[in-house]
Design a protein around this motif. Structure first.
Motif, short mmCIF file in Angstrom:
data_model
loop_
_atom_site.label_atom_id
_atom_site.label_comp_id
_atom_site.label_asym_id
_atom_site.label_seq_id
_atom_site.Cartn_x
_atom_site.Cartn_y
_atom_site.Cartn_z
N LEU A 18 17.14 -50.84 -26.59
CA LEU A 18 18.35 -51.52 -26.17
C LEU A 18 18.02 -52.94 -25.73
O LEU A 18 17.00 -53.18 -25.08
N VAL A 24 20.19 -55.41 -23.49
CA VAL A 24 21.42 -55.37 -22.71
C VAL A 24 21.60 -56.69 -21.97
O VAL A 24 20.74 -57.11 -21.19
N ALA A 82 24.32 -47.21 -22.25
CA ALA A 82 22.88 -47.02 -22.16
C ALA A 82 22.55 -45.59 -21.74
O ALA A 82 21.64 -44.95 -22.29
N ALA A 137 20.58 -42.78 -23.94
CA ALA A 137 19.37 -42.17 -23.38
C ALA A 137 19.50 -40.65 -23.32
O ALA A 137 18.54 -39.92 -23.57
N ALA A 150 14.43 -50.25 -22.99
CA ALA A 150 15.46 -51.28 -22.88
C ALA A 150 14.88 -52.56 -22.32
O ALA A 150 13.95 -52.54 -21.50
N LEU A 158 16.56 -55.87 -20.34
CA LEU A 158 17.77 -56.37 -19.70
C LEU A 158 17.66 -57.88 -19.61
O LEU A 158 16.69 -58.42 -19.06
N TRP A 184 18.15 -41.17 -18.41
CA TRP A 184 19.48 -41.77 -18.42
C TRP A 184 19.85 -42.31 -17.04
O TRP A 184 20.45 -43.38 -16.92
N LEU A 193 17.94 -45.54 -16.33
CA LEU A 193 18.46 -46.66 -17.10
C LEU A 193 19.83 -47.10 -16.58
O LEU A 193 20.11 -48.30 -16.49
N HIS A 194 20.67 -46.14 -16.24
CA HIS A 194 21.99 -46.45 -15.69
C HIS A 194 21.84 -47.29 -14.43
O HIS A 194 22.53 -48.31 -14.23
N VAL A 217 20.60 -51.03 -15.24
CA VAL A 217 21.63 -51.95 -15.75
C VAL A 217 22.56 -52.38 -14.62
O VAL A 217 22.93 -53.56 -14.52
#
Length: 335
Positions: free
Chosen positions: A116, A118, A141, A145, A157, A159, A177, A180-181, A184
């Motif tokens: 990713l 982002v 994202a 994931a 990812a 960013l 996940w 990553l959440h 971001v």
């Protein structure tokens, strides 16, 4: 080398015998404020992952399966023999029936890797309703994931705002996940830069070795200059690149709400407008149409497939719809 994002603390693992799954994963800490996710936010994301886990996983693996042919594990087709083909692959039944040598070919199924890119610049923090564009990016994202963890595929990812991108390392665990959440949502952001976005894409082109599915997630505002589309187009020569354009309905259609004081999140410039002026609202919508057309023109110039997600739409439904269309394209309409 991009800085590595530290892994957030996680909750205890499921008990022995429990099947790890993204919706049972540990909670990520706090979006940018440093506070924990609210129960409503947590419940919403878990519900989204639970409902969409099967179609997202199937759509992702169907859309981006390896097209490398070899002596792999899945039969693909019988075709006429060509000089250099392995004679051990000759299909003698078809050869006898047609009078011409034919060989069997196979599709080698390999694990997928997803990358990713982002955009977490200041304009991504805008949202006129419940969600901001950054929150939608975090949902996308997390969903990707989660899909990867279900099929044991790896996802990483970068960013990107001002300066070098922040790297979230590759992972395929059931808690990836959440990590990553959190990443971001918690990134401090900054002004958008087309040059920085292009540099991040160029970095991926240099460092990604085997073929990846690459999702570039941004509102594509403030990215003038830098030729990011050319860099992503070059990346697409060796990888499956997809653009995700995040939008908000306020940016498309200005409501008639009297005097409004607005501030450009990228430059900080503030101005006051009379939103009840119909000429202003028409010009506002026209400018939004021009931005969309410019984005589509730049994407089409380099053959970059794309889809849009509005902050009022369901991330899961839009993503799955796109992946299913991509799968149909990849299989000639058979998916």
């Amino acid at each position: 080398m991009s800085p590595t994002f530290p892994q957030p603390p996680t909750a205890p693992s499921p008990g022995v015998g429990a099947a790890p799954a993204p919706w049972a994963a540990a909670q990520g800490p706090a979006p940018g404020s440093g506070q924990a996710l609210s129960p409503a936010q947590e419940a919403r994301l878990r519900r989204l992952l639970l409902v969409m886990r099967r179609p997202v996983s199937q759509g992702l693996s169907g859309a981006f399966r390896s097209h490398v042919r070899g002596s792999g594990i899945e039969f693909e087709e019988v075709r006429p023999y060509q000089p250099g083909d392995d004679v051990r692959g000759i299909d003698w039944n078809v050869t006898a029936r047609t009078g011409e040598p034919h060989v069997k070919t196979y599709r080698e199924e390999r694990q997928l890797e997803v990358q990713l890119l982002v955009d977490v610049s200041a304009s991504m923090d805008f949202g006129s309703a419940e969600d901001s564009k950054r929150q939608k990016a975090a949902e996308l994202a997390a969903l990707l994931a989660a899909a990867c963890s279900l099929s044991r595929d790896a996802l990483s990812a970068d960013l990107c705002a001002a300066g070098p991108p922040l790297h979230v390392p590759k992972g395929r665990s059931s808690s990836h996940w959440a990590r990553l959440h959190y990443a971001v949502l918690s990134h401090p952001g900054g002004p958008a830069s087309g040059a920085d976005f292009a540099a991040a894409a160029a970095g991926l082109r240099r460092h990604l070795r085997r073929r990846h599915a690459v999702f570039a997630i941004s509102d594509f505002q403030g990215l003038d200059g830098g030729a990011w589309e050319a860099e992503l187009g070059s990346l697409a020569a060796s990888h499956d690149v997809h653009l995700v354009r995040l939008t908000d309905r306020f940016e498309q259609s200005l409501p008639s709400a009297g005097l409004l004081r607005l501030r450009d999140p990228e430059s900080g410039r503030a101005l006051e407008i009379d939103s009840s002026n119909p000429r202003l609202r028409r010009a506002w919508s026209q400018r939004a149409d021009e931005r969309r057309a410019e984005f589509e023109r730049r994407a089409a110039a380099f053959g970059l497939p794309h889809f849009s997600l509005d902050t009022s739409e369901s991330s899961g439904e839009v993503l799955v719809g796109y992946l299913r269309r991509a799968a149909r394209r990849a299989t000639g309409g058979r998916a």
